[in-house]
Design a protein around this motif. Structure first.
Motif, PDB file in Angstrom:
ATOM      1  N   ASP A 275      42.838  49.708  77.233  1.00  0.00           N
ATOM      2  CA  ASP A 275      43.554  49.924  75.979  1.00  0.00           C
ATOM      3  C   ASP A 275      44.362  48.707  75.549  1.00  0.00           C
ATOM      4  O   ASP A 275      45.133  48.791  74.592  1.00  0.00           O
ATOM      5  CB  ASP A 275      44.480  51.137  76.100  1.00  0.00           C
ATOM      6  CG  ASP A 275      45.505  50.982  77.214  1.00  0.00           C
ATOM      7  OD1 ASP A 275      45.345  50.060  78.036  1.00  0.00           O
ATOM      8  OD2 ASP A 275      46.450  51.784  77.270  1.00  0.00           O
ATOM      9  N   ALA A 276      44.213  47.576  76.236  1.00  0.00           N
ATOM     10  CA  ALA A 276      44.926  46.369  75.831  1.00  0.00           C
ATOM     11  C   ALA A 276      44.067  45.587  74.853  1.00  0.00           C
ATOM     12  O   ALA A 276      42.968  45.146  75.196  1.00  0.00           O
ATOM     13  CB  ALA A 276      45.245  45.511  77.055  1.00  0.00           C
ATOM     14  N   PRO A 277      44.514  45.392  73.611  1.00  0.00           N
ATOM     15  CA  PRO A 277      43.706  44.622  72.655  1.00  0.00           C
ATOM     16  C   PRO A 277      43.632  43.169  73.081  1.00  0.00           C
ATOM     17  O   PRO A 277      44.492  42.669  73.809  1.00  0.00           O
ATOM     18  CB  PRO A 277      44.480  44.789  71.348  1.00  0.00           C
ATOM     19  CG  PRO A 277      45.887  45.026  71.771  1.00  0.00           C
ATOM     20  CD  PRO A 277      45.791  45.810  73.052  1.00  0.00           C
ATOM     21  N   PRO A 278      42.602  42.445  72.643  1.00  0.00           N
ATOM     22  CA  PRO A 278      42.522  41.017  72.966  1.00  0.00           C
ATOM     23  C   PRO A 278      43.771  40.288  72.477  1.00  0.00           C
ATOM     24  O   PRO A 278      44.321  40.603  71.427  1.00  0.00           O
ATOM     25  CB  PRO A 278      41.266  40.551  72.218  1.00  0.00           C
ATOM     26  CG  PRO A 278      40.456  41.787  72.018  1.00  0.00           C
ATOM     27  CD  PRO A 278      41.449  42.900  71.840  1.00  0.00           C
ATOM     28  N   CYS A 279      44.207  39.295  73.248  1.00  0.00           N
ATOM     29  CA  CYS A 279      45.400  38.519  72.879  1.00  0.00           C
ATOM     30  C   CYS A 279      45.187  37.094  73.341  1.00  0.00           C
ATOM     31  O   CYS A 279      45.651  36.691  74.409  1.00  0.00           O
ATOM     32  CB  CYS A 279      46.658  39.129  73.508  1.00  0.00           C
ATOM     33  SG  CYS A 279      48.204  38.414  72.880  1.00  0.00           S
ATOM     34  N   ARG A 280      44.452  36.336  72.541  1.00  0.00           N
ATOM     35  CA  ARG A 280      44.139  34.964  72.921  1.00  0.00           C
ATOM     36  C   ARG A 280      44.074  34.077  71.674  1.00  0.00           C
ATOM     37  O   ARG A 280      43.869  34.543  70.563  1.00  0.00           O
ATOM     38  CB  ARG A 280      42.814  34.889  73.677  1.00  0.00           C
ATOM     39  CG  ARG A 280      41.616  35.354  72.872  1.00  0.00           C
ATOM     40  CD  ARG A 280      40.298  35.040  73.601  1.00  0.00           C
ATOM     41  NE  ARG A 280      40.166  35.818  74.808  1.00  0.00           N
ATOM     42  CZ  ARG A 280      39.600  37.028  74.852  1.00  0.00           C
ATOM     43  NH1 ARG A 280      39.155  37.599  73.747  1.00  0.00           N
ATOM     44  NH2 ARG A 280      39.491  37.672  75.973  1.00  0.00           N
ATOM     45  N   TYR A 281      44.273  32.792  71.909  1.00  0.00           N
ATOM     46  CA  TYR A 281      44.123  31.803  70.843  1.00  0.00           C
ATOM     47  C   TYR A 281      42.643  31.459  70.692  1.00  0.00           C
ATOM     48  O   TYR A 281      41.869  31.535  71.646  1.00  0.00           O
ATOM     49  CB  TYR A 281      44.928  30.546  71.171  1.00  0.00           C
ATOM     50  CG  TYR A 281      46.426  30.756  71.086  1.00  0.00           C
ATOM     51  CD1 TYR A 281      47.138  30.388  69.949  1.00  0.00           C
ATOM     52  CD2 TYR A 281      47.143  31.311  72.148  1.00  0.00           C
ATOM     53  CE1 TYR A 281      48.511  30.571  69.861  1.00  0.00           C
ATOM     54  CE2 TYR A 281      48.510  31.502  72.074  1.00  0.00           C
ATOM     55  CZ  TYR A 281      49.193  31.132  70.924  1.00  0.00           C
ATOM     56  OH  TYR A 281      50.541  31.329  70.843  1.00  0.00           O
ATOM     57  N   ASP A 282      42.248  31.077  69.464  1.00  0.00           N
ATOM     58  CA  ASP A 282      40.867  30.689  69.221  1.00  0.00           C
ATOM     59  C   ASP A 282      40.843  29.643  68.122  1.00  0.00           C
ATOM     60  O   ASP A 282      41.884  29.095  67.740  1.00  0.00           O
ATOM     61  CB  ASP A 282      40.011  31.911  68.851  1.00  0.00           C
ATOM     62  CG  ASP A 282      40.576  32.690  67.667  1.00  0.00           C
ATOM     63  OD1 ASP A 282      41.261  32.075  66.821  1.00  0.00           O
ATOM     64  OD2 ASP A 282      40.334  33.916  67.581  1.00  0.00           O
ATOM     65  N   GLU A 283      39.641  29.336  67.604  1.00  0.00           N
ATOM     66  CA  GLU A 283      39.533  28.282  66.599  1.00  0.00           C
ATOM     67  C   GLU A 283      40.272  28.639  65.313  1.00  0.00           C
ATOM     68  O   GLU A 283      40.704  27.751  64.562  1.00  0.00           O
ATOM     69  CB  GLU A 283      38.061  27.983  66.302  1.00  0.00           C
ATOM     70  CG  GLU A 283      37.269  29.126  65.688  1.00  0.00           C
ATOM     71  CD  GLU A 283      36.775  30.114  66.737  1.00  0.00           C
ATOM     72  OE1 GLU A 283      36.143  31.102  66.342  1.00  0.00           O
ATOM     73  OE2 GLU A 283      37.043  29.897  67.944  1.00  0.00           O
ATOM     74  N   ARG A 284      40.436  29.923  65.027  1.00  0.00           N
ATOM     75  CA  ARG A 284      41.185  30.318  63.833  1.00  0.00           C
ATOM     76  C   ARG A 284      42.678  30.178  64.042  1.00  0.00           C
ATOM     77  O   ARG A 284      43.448  30.049  63.088  1.00  0.00           O
ATOM     78  CB  ARG A 284      40.841  31.758  63.475  1.00  0.00           C
ATOM     79  CG  ARG A 284      39.422  31.961  62.975  1.00  0.00           C
ATOM     80  CD  ARG A 284      39.072  33.431  62.925  1.00  0.00           C
ATOM     81  NE  ARG A 284      39.099  34.030  64.266  1.00  0.00           N
ATOM     82  CZ  ARG A 284      38.876  35.304  64.521  1.00  0.00           C
ATOM     83  NH1 ARG A 284      38.633  36.136  63.518  1.00  0.00           N
ATOM     84  NH2 ARG A 284      38.898  35.763  65.760  1.00  0.00           N
ATOM     85  N   HIS A 285      43.100  30.243  65.280  1.00  0.00           N
ATOM     86  CA  HIS A 285      44.520  30.120  65.606  1.00  0.00           C
ATOM     87  C   HIS A 285      44.622  29.302  66.894  1.00  0.00           C
ATOM     88  O   HIS A 285      44.871  29.838  67.973  1.00  0.00           O
ATOM     89  CB  HIS A 285      45.138  31.505  65.796  1.00  0.00           C
ATOM     90  CG  HIS A 285      46.612  31.544  65.515  1.00  0.00           C
ATOM     91  ND1 HIS A 285      47.516  30.767  66.193  1.00  0.00           N
ATOM     92  CD2 HIS A 285      47.338  32.249  64.622  1.00  0.00           C
ATOM     93  CE1 HIS A 285      48.731  31.012  65.754  1.00  0.00           C
ATOM     94  NE2 HIS A 285      48.656  31.910  64.792  1.00  0.00           N
TER      95      HIS A 285
END
Length: 536
Positions: A275-285
């Protein structure tokens, strides 16, 4: 906060990362090995305390019960079991709590425990949660808290003494109608009374010699407790920072013999949870060297509906600003300020995941709503406080401001779905009373967290980097564009939900510094390891 130094001349500011501030502390820890004790000893100690309430100091009795091993071995960790902290506050203290219309209390205890072996010493914090309790009409209030506590590893043979130290009570106060009490939350600090027997001694565990290397995996890298300025985890500039080699205060005269205290993983922590949503940096952020991420969750009261709604587990991406230090004229310390920014992040958008809340509208109609909180502008995080280089005492206040619009995506009344359309939302962002309206114009949800820290104790309260509780009160604006197929549900939702006095308590978890990997704070794919548990 600056009243007692208002006449002092202003000195140049010093800008520094956490490593430049000498009042901060890093705790060393190691992976504990299981211990099989030859027997156990039970501690049951009642101690006199003095607690500081709004009306002044009040006496209190604190009873601590715990199980300790009858003996243990050097180099082998053990954990006290069955730890219970029972606090009895006198009738005068109860009257203090009831002045703001409070009728019930929910409590979390934080008991400092000194651990000493000869001249070597360490400090642990025993945390506990009490069941909700009603304030008695007369007589004392008794709060009984239980919880898991850190494990301890003695380095050498000899008696290891556990003694009670300062106690903090974090109280959330409830009213009969679900509205916010005044104050809605309160932290009470308690000190061991001067006449406490044996200086608060709880138990003594005889430690035998080290039998050899334990049959366990190698120790993990040393985790750190983030600095009180919300700085990068793992940094410390104190010349006496505690560590595994030098003990409590970093001095080498203890020859590495201080006991090691290993904090247990917070309840709810997991490498990943479904139930933990993704929480990571990526190319958009993309991330930077100052990037942190963390999970948040909590509850908000809905005053009109006499209930509470869960704030869903959500991801926050944070760009941490540097800490400015404005030195005192005598160079004994300085004022601390820090400005950071953040954003909610869910599937590439600045919002929370969808969440549901069910209430009895008008007191008898079951209503279920599916909602989303959408961020409509910058989230700012401003910390200010002061630190003493002499006493190493630091106090900080962090104020988080975020403009959030509440969007309703689905509505069901008494089992019947109602078409709310695609644009159902509050007319404007949620609004808190802004203490600095000229500096921060516009409508924001404002949440406040406070912390204090004096080594060798752990920091207490909310820090940007390590998380903790944030509280505030919010006004829900009127709704607009609600209804489809010719229906207008604006007035229904506004009459049911909108209005002031909705208490909010948000819990932020430990951050992950994504460019400084720490396995005790981050998953392998650089998401926050710690998942906070909402508290009312």
């Amino acid at each position: 906060m600056r009243g007692h130094r208002a006449a002092a001349p202003r000195l140049p500011r010093v800008r520094a990362r956490t490593s430049a501030i000498g009042a901060f502390v890093v705790l060393a820890a190691m992976v504990p090995a299981a211990v099989s004790a030859a027997g156990t000893q039970e501690a049951d100690v009642a101690l006199p305390y003095v607690c500081r309430l709004p009306s002044g100091e009040q006496p209190a009795t604190v009873r601590v019960t715990a199980g300790f091993p009858a003996t243990a071995e050097a180099g082998r960790a053990f954990t006290p079991t069955g730890v219970t902290t029972t606090v009895e506050l006198p009738a005068a203290a109860v009257a203090d709590l009831a002045r703001g219309r409070a009728a019930g209390v929910r409590a979390v205890t934080r008991l400092g425990v000194g651990i000493a072996q000869g001249e070597a010493a360490a400090e642990a914090t025993w945390r506990g949660t009490a069941r909700p309790a009603a304030l008695p009409a007369s007589g004392p209030l008794t709060l009984t808290a239980t919880g898991e506590v850190p494990s301890v590893t003695a380095r050498v043979a000899g008696d290891l003494a556990f003694s009670a130290r300062a106690l903090d009570l974090d109280l959330a106060l409830d009213t009969p109608d679900g509205t916010a009490a005044d104050p809605a939350a309160l932290t009470i600090g308690c000190s061991l009374a001067e006449d406490a027997p044996e200086r608060g001694l709880l138990a003594t565990v005889p430690i035998g010699p080290d039998p050899g290397p334990p049959a366990t995996t190698p120790a993990s890298p040393t985790p750190s407790v983030p600095a009180p300025d919300g700085g990068s985890p793992g940094a410390s500039g104190s010349p006496h920072a505690p560590n595994e080699q030098t003990g409590q205060d970093g001095r080498d005269d203890q020859k590495g013999r201080a006991p090691t205290v290993t904090e247990r993983a917070p309840r709810g922590a997991a490498t990943r949870r479904p139930d933990a949503p993704p929480c990571r940096y990526d190319e958009r952020h993309p991330s930077t060297s100052a990037s942190l991420n963390a999970y948040i969750t909590g509850y908000t009261n809905v005053r009109k509906l006499a209930g509470a709604s869960l704030i869903p587990l959500s991801c926050a991406l944070i760009e941490q600003g540097p800490t400015d230090i404005e030195l005192f004229p005598d160079y004994s310390g300085g004022y601390l300020t820090q400005h950071s920014q953040g954003t909610l992040w869910y599937r590439g958008e600045p919002r929370t995941p969808p969440f549901q809340a069910t209430f009895l509208t008008f007191g008898f109609v079951p209503t279920k709503a599916t909602m989303v909180l959408e961020q409509t502008g910058p989230m700012t995080m401003d910390g200010k406080g002061e630190t003493s280089f002499v006493t190493q005492f630091t106090k900080l206040e962090t104020r988080i401001r975020v403009p959030l619009v509440l969007r309703v995506t689905a509505l069901e009344v008494n089992g019947t779905p109602l078409d709310v359309g695609t644009g159902c939302r509050t007319r404007s962002p949620l609004r808190s009373e802004e203490p600095e309206p000229a500096k921060f114009p516009g409508d924001h949800l404002v949440l406040t967290g406070r912390s204090s820290h004096q080594p060798p104790a752990l920091p207490v309260g909310y820090l940007l980097s390590s998380g903790g509780p944030l509280t505030g009160e919010v006004t829900i604006p009127a709704f607009t564009h609600c209804g489809g197929k010719g229906e207008n549900l604006d007035r229904l939702l506004t009459a049911s939900v909108s209005g002031p006095g909705n208490y909010v308590k948000q819990m932020q978890g430990q951050t992950c510094a994504v460019q400084v990997f720490n396995p005790d704070q981050c998953t392998k794919d650089l998401q926050p390891l710690v998942i906070p548990v909402p508290e009312r």
